[in-house]
Design an enzyme around this catalytic site. Structure first.
Site, PDB file in Angstrom:
ATOM      1  N   CYS A 163      -7.923   0.172  11.141  1.00  9.28           N
ATOM      2  CA  CYS A 163      -8.722  -0.592  10.191  1.00  9.28           C
ATOM      3  C   CYS A 163      -9.762  -1.441  10.878  1.00  9.28           C
ATOM      4  O   CYS A 163     -10.607  -2.041  10.240  1.00  9.28           O
ATOM      5  CB  CYS A 163      -7.814  -1.451   9.334  1.00  9.28           C
ATOM      6  SG  CYS A 163      -6.587  -0.446   8.522  1.00  9.28           S
TER       7      CYS A 163
ATOM      8  N   SER B   9       0.848  -1.194   0.000  1.00  8.50           N
ATOM      9  CA  SER B   9       0.000   0.000   0.000  1.00  8.50           C
ATOM     10  C   SER B   9       0.881   1.241   0.000  1.00  8.50           C
ATOM     11  O   SER B   9       1.888   1.292   0.708  1.00  8.50           O
ATOM     12  CB  SER B   9      -0.890  -0.008   1.242  1.00  8.50           C
ATOM     13  OG  SER B   9      -1.482   1.251   1.422  1.00  8.50           O
TER      14      SER B   9
END
Lengths: 382, 370
Positions: free
Chosen positions: B320, B195
């Site tokens: 998250c 990412s």
């Protein structure tokens, strides 16, 4: 290099609006937090996504919770189609058209290979859909109707209000790929009973890599990507700059729409009538149909488009042969073939797509340059 | 605000922004466009592909750009699963939700998921691995470094074993890349997730490194982009930013990690003087920037909010998994009790943090708990 040019390929992608760039910069530099974080850095980022959501909802006549942000049009189309199949269990039939975006058709062919039944509705010579064909195609096994609102190659509009009402009356889910329609014509989802609508940021002056999927309240569309974000409908850390910029782009489109829609259509109409008058044998595909005002699909008879586009590019004019997404350059457009054009005629087609940044001077330049290029190419081909 | 939550997301590096700006401005072409503006975008994407490949020792052709780490992990797991018949999957116990989610889905469509238990320091149980390998898993998935504790897993040994059995191996390297050396080949991975926004790049872009000999079913069909593995108009500016961030991360890796280790040592030395403080996974090899600790008698969520008011951005666990009052599943898997897990605070340092930042944080924390 600035490479000053006449950019008439806005159906492929658009320039990012300066207002959107400014918004992105704010998100990239100041509001860089993760919207899920509980601290103020996270909250500032979260507020950006809330603003973006409200603005996109406003453009569509939707409510903010009905907006799910995605990575773009392809993802939205995938989630709507795959999700609809999951929430209509037992139903194994999808109705679509022969002129959908290549990515949608690729997905449907993949699903067909897995045993799904797909009806590809034909279009007439002008690219129009016959609602009677749609009506006849619907069965008790139909899970979803998926039709594009505006065609990316010709700009031809499908009657989405009537088509979605027809599906709704039969209790069938309806998805529209509105990637080429949003920001180009007024859309009010309070009046149009679609269940799902996908849009892409980079087609309306927002950046690439962000899009949105409208999911009508009450439809429990499952995610493609798992995670708690977007109310569980799309996991992944939010693309905050992209989302905020999409919001600004939506607001700009909404504000400009009434004026720009007419202005763009006038420029396009001028482009068409001048080119038709100056290029012998030229024809506009779908001219007899209702179209978005920004798109021209210009047939040059049997003259191959590639050399023409090449010369246009060298003259500083960017246009394309059909969809950029299939621009390998050798295959004739499936859209034009579906409209009954010969493969040669389909390969001899150029697409001009305007935006609200297009000027009369730019159109004038094409009108001056293209007929001469065509003459040269005809001579070279002879 | 002193930002100490770099495992959640990182601020964009100014040099990355500079690289991106032209592609948000004059160079806005669709990378599939055949005219000059399109070719400019195409070549920028190609350069970024080389930069990302270099960061993890992969070949450019093995890089597939995605919308982020979540999509990369989803693409790997669903892609590996949907290209073969259902069977056994072996998974780590402390995986990220973007791995757990697809695994839950797969377990409802014929797949069996065996989870490798971890010890108190978050390390997978090697003996258990040998047991489950007997079941001939189709593939295994393991994160290289944990987002909460920073524990680094010995993925290479798992990769070697799973390969011996003819299985595939996915490594989630989202938290590890840019913080420790990552080598695609040496990791034994067939697919590896990355990412951009965890390495000072933009949000909305990531990559899956894919050994092209491995069959992967795309998540997004059509368009032919990314060698047919991921349809969708390329996020050119995002991809360019990711490339630049990867280039910087590779060039500055040693410098960043030694600085971070020194900062963290200072932080941990200060923390250890606080009564009732436990550093989770203290004995395990961890990322140089991460420390997760519990303070007996305190609720992590409350401390995070108090610290926020004092101007420090930290987290109580993973951003998250935010939203619940649930104790961290990572800590729970490590056998940490509920009360201790609820007291967790994660500090994840970044390349621009200073000794002063650490000292001021310690001061603020001391003021809250002493």
């Amino acid at each position: 290099m600035s490479d000053v040019s006449v950019y008439l390929d806005n159906n492929a992608t658009t320039a990012v609006a300066p207002e959107c760039v400014a918004t992105m910069l704010r998100c990239l530099q100041e509001h860089y937090g993760n919207p899920s974080s509980k601290h103020r850095t996270g909250e500032a980022a979260k507020r950006e996504t809330l603003d973006g959501r409200a603005r996109v909802a406003a453009l569509l006549g939707a409510t903010p919770p009905e907006i799910v942000f995605t990575s773009g049009g392809t993802e939205g189309n995938h989630q709507a189609i795959l999700g609809a199949l999951a929430i209509a269990p037992g139903r194994r039939h999808i109705v679509t058209s022969r002129v959908e975006h290549p990515a949608t058709l690729a997905l449907l062919r993949h699903l067909e290979a897995q045993g799904l039944r797909v009806t590809y509705l034909p279009v007439d010579g002008q690219g129009r859909l016959d609602l009677d064909d749609l009506k006849a195609s619907l069965t008790d096994d139909t899970a979803l109707v998926s039709l594009m609102w505006a065609n990316n190659e010709t700009g031809v509009l499908f009657p989405i209000a009537e088509a979605s009402a027809m599906a709704a009356a039969r209790g069938i889910l309806f998805h529209t790929d509105a990637v080429q329609a949003v920001g180009k014509l007024p859309i009010d989802l309070r009046e149009v009973p679609v269940d799902f609508l996908s849009l892409s940021g980079h087609k309306l002056h927002a950046p690439k890599g962000v899009g949105a999927l409208f999911v009508r309240k009450g439809r429990k569309l499952p995610p493609l990507l798992f995670g708690h974000q977007e109310r569980g409908r799309r996991g992944s850390t939010e693309n905050v700059p992209g989302i905020a910029a999409l919001g600004v782009a939506a607001e700009l489109a909404a504000t400009a729409l009434a004026d720009s829609e007419i202005r763009i259509a006038r420029l396009r109409d001028r482009l068409e009538s001048e080119l038709l008058a100056r290029i012998p044998g030229a024809a506009v595909n779908g001219r007899g149909a209702e179209r978005v005002g920004s798109t021209t699909s210009l047939g040059l008879g049997e003259l191959e488009a590639e050399p023409v586009l090449d010369k246009l590019d060298r003259a500083g004019i960017r246009a394309s042969a059909g969809a950029a997404c299939t621009a390998s350059g050798t295959e004739p457009s499936h859209v034009l073939l579906a409209m009954g054009l010969s493969p040669e005629a389909a390969l001899g087609t150029i697409r001009f797509s305007l935006s609200r940044y297009t000027t009369a001077a730019e159109i004038e330049r094409v009108v001056q340059v293209l007929p001469e290029i065509v003459r040269t190419c005809v001579a070279e081909a002879a | 605000m002193i930002y100490l939550d770099h495992n959640a997301t990182t601020p964009l590096d100014e040099r990355v922004l500079e690289a991106m700006l032209p592609y948000l401005g004059a160079f806005y072409g669709n990378a599939s466009g055949l005219y000059r503006l399109g070719r400019l975008s195409r070549s920028a994407v190609d350069t970024a592909r080389e930069q990302v490949a270099a960061l993890v020792g992969a070949r450019p052709a093995e890089v597939t750009f995605t919308s982020g780490g979540t999509e990369a992990n989803n693409l790997a797991l669903k892609g590996l699963a949907f290209s073969q018949l259902p069977g056994l999957i072996v998974s780590g116990a402390t995986e990220h939700p973007s791995v757990m989610g697809p695994l839950r889905l797969l377990s409802t469509c014929g797949w069996r998921v065996e989870t490798l238990p971890v010890d108190r320091d978050g390390r997978p149980d090697a003996a258990f691995l040998d047991d489950v390998l007997g079941g001939a898993p189709r593939f295994a998935t393991l994160m290289l470094a944990n987002n909460e504790t920073g524990v680094i897993h010995d993925v290479a040994s798992v990769g070697e074993k799973i390969r011996e059995r003819g299985g595939f191996f996915h490594v989630d390297a989202v938290q590890a890349a840019g913080k420790i050396p990552v080598d695609f080949k040496a990791s034994g991975a067939h697919t590896l997730g990355l990412s951009a926004h965890k390495i000072y790049g933009p949000k909305g872009v990531g990559a899956l490194i894919v050994d092209r000999a491995v069959p992967i079913e795309p998540l997004l069909h059509g368009g032919g982009q990314e060698q047919g593995l991921r349809g969708g108009t390329e996020n050119v500016a995002g991809i360019v930013g990711f490339g630049k961030a990867a280039e910087l991360a590779l060039a500055e890796l040693d410098e960043r990690s030694s600085r971070l280790m020194a900062l963290r040592a200072r932080l941990e030395a200060g923390l250890s003087k606080l009564p009732g403080l436990t550093i989770f996974a203290e004995r395990a090899e961890r990322l140089p920037n991460t420390v997760q600790f519990g303070l007996s008698g305190y609720a992590g969520e409350t401390l995070v909010m108090s610290l926020d008011r004092k101007g420090f951005a930290v987290s109580s666990g993973s951003a998250c998994a935010s939203g619940g009052g649930e104790p961290s599943p990572v800590l729970t898997a490590m056998g940490v009790g509920e009360e201790a897990a609820q007291s967790a605070i994660r500090v994840s340092l970044g390349k621009d943090n200073t000794e002063t930042d650490v000292e001021r944080f310690l001061e603020a924390l001391r003021a809250l708990v002493l």
